[in-house]
Design a protein around this motif. Structure first.
Motif, PDB file in Angstrom:
ATOM      1  N   ASP A   1     -18.036 -26.266  22.719  1.00 17.53           N
ATOM      2  CA  ASP A   1     -18.307 -26.204  24.162  1.00 17.53           C
ATOM      3  C   ASP A   1     -17.007 -26.079  24.956  1.00 17.53           C
ATOM      4  O   ASP A   1     -16.942 -26.416  26.117  1.00 17.53           O
TER       5      ASP A   1
ATOM      6  N   ASP B   1     -14.620 -38.903  23.830  1.00 14.04           N
ATOM      7  CA  ASP B   1     -15.735 -39.488  23.086  1.00 14.04           C
ATOM      8  C   ASP B   1     -15.974 -38.736  21.777  1.00 14.04           C
ATOM      9  O   ASP B   1     -16.252 -39.348  20.749  1.00 14.04           O
ATOM     10  N   GLU B   2     -15.868 -37.399  21.835  1.00 15.40           N
ATOM     11  CA  GLU B   2     -16.060 -36.604  20.625  1.00 15.40           C
ATOM     12  C   GLU B   2     -14.948 -36.874  19.618  1.00 15.40           C
ATOM     13  O   GLU B   2     -15.213 -37.051  18.430  1.00 15.40           O
TER      14      GLU B   2
ATOM     15  N   HIS C   1     -28.065 -41.425  18.980  1.00 13.06           N
ATOM     16  CA  HIS C   1     -27.575 -41.223  20.352  1.00 13.06           C
ATOM     17  C   HIS C   1     -28.642 -41.524  21.394  1.00 13.06           C
ATOM     18  O   HIS C   1     -28.419 -41.313  22.588  1.00 13.06           O
TER      19      HIS C   1
ATOM     20  N   ASP D   1     -21.837 -35.756  23.389  1.00  9.55           N
ATOM     21  CA  ASP D   1     -21.880 -35.643  24.854  1.00  9.55           C
ATOM     22  C   ASP D   1     -23.313 -35.669  25.394  1.00  9.55           C
ATOM     23  O   ASP D   1     -23.535 -35.453  26.577  1.00  9.55           O
TER      24      ASP D   1
ATOM     25  N   ASP E   1     -13.757 -33.680  24.118  1.00 10.53           N
ATOM     26  CA  ASP E   1     -13.554 -34.810  25.013  1.00 10.53           C
ATOM     27  C   ASP E   1     -13.219 -36.065  24.201  1.00 10.53           C
ATOM     28  O   ASP E   1     -13.412 -36.093  22.982  1.00 10.53           O
TER      29      ASP E   1
ATOM     30  N   TYR F   1     -23.877 -33.937  19.384  1.00  6.45           N
ATOM     31  CA  TYR F   1     -24.626 -34.714  20.373  1.00  6.45           C
ATOM     32  C   TYR F   1     -23.811 -35.852  21.001  1.00  6.45           C
ATOM     33  O   TYR F   1     -24.354 -36.628  21.787  1.00  6.45           O
TER      34      TYR F   1
END
Length: 164
Positions: free
Chosen positions: A43, A49-50, A152, A116, A47, A114
């Protein structure tokens, strides 16, 4: 373990994994982490979190310390750049992992996709291609996807592709 990873990263040497595949355990770790990085990058951004999720998955899957996982992920980020690269990583994984391990890796990939909370079109495309390259059936890939979505807190009927 840390010294073997450092040696691999600095000198390109790694302890050979027992077996006929000829791949080292460290090479498999980097290949797996590189596929996870590619999934996160689909994408157009990775980020925090990833990236944290990738390090946690690598740490869990390979029984590494935080420092070892960070080294593996850093090397994976360095060597992973585009579609031509992930084909090679998928080949390394296919040769070095058994069927169950490849399904688990695909589940890890879904987990990163997933991270995000949504599935982008390019991520969905990557997942279809990687599942094929890893010889993971649509049924096993779908089950792995549902397990990742459940972790998630996502509903499989609502978390479709959104074009990202």
């Amino acid at each position: 373990m840390l010294n073997r990873i450092r040696s691999f990263l600095i000198e390109g040497e790694a302890e050979t994994r027992s077996g006929e595949d000829g791949h080292s355990l460290d090479e498999l770790q980097v290949a797996a982490a590189a596929l996870l990085m590619e999934a996160a990058r689909m994408d157009d951004s990775i980020d925090p979190d990833e990236r944290d999720r990738i390090e946690a998955l690598v740490r869990w899957r390979f029984g590494l310390t935080e420092e070892e996982a960070a080294l593996v992920v850093a090397e994976a980020e360095r060597v992973s750049h585009g579609a031509t690269q992930w084909h090679g990583f998928a080949e390394t994984i296919r040769a070095g992992f058994d069927d169950r391990e490849r399904v688990r890796l695909l589940e890890m990939l879904w987990d990163v996709v997933y991270a995000d909370g949504r599935l982008h079109d390019l991520e969905a495309s990557l997942m279809r291609r990687v599942a094929g390259l890893l010889y993971v059936s649509d049924q096993d890939s779908g089950a792995a996807r549902k397990r990742a979505m459940a972790r998630h807190g996502l509903d499989p009927g609502e978390a479709g592709s959104n074009g990202g």
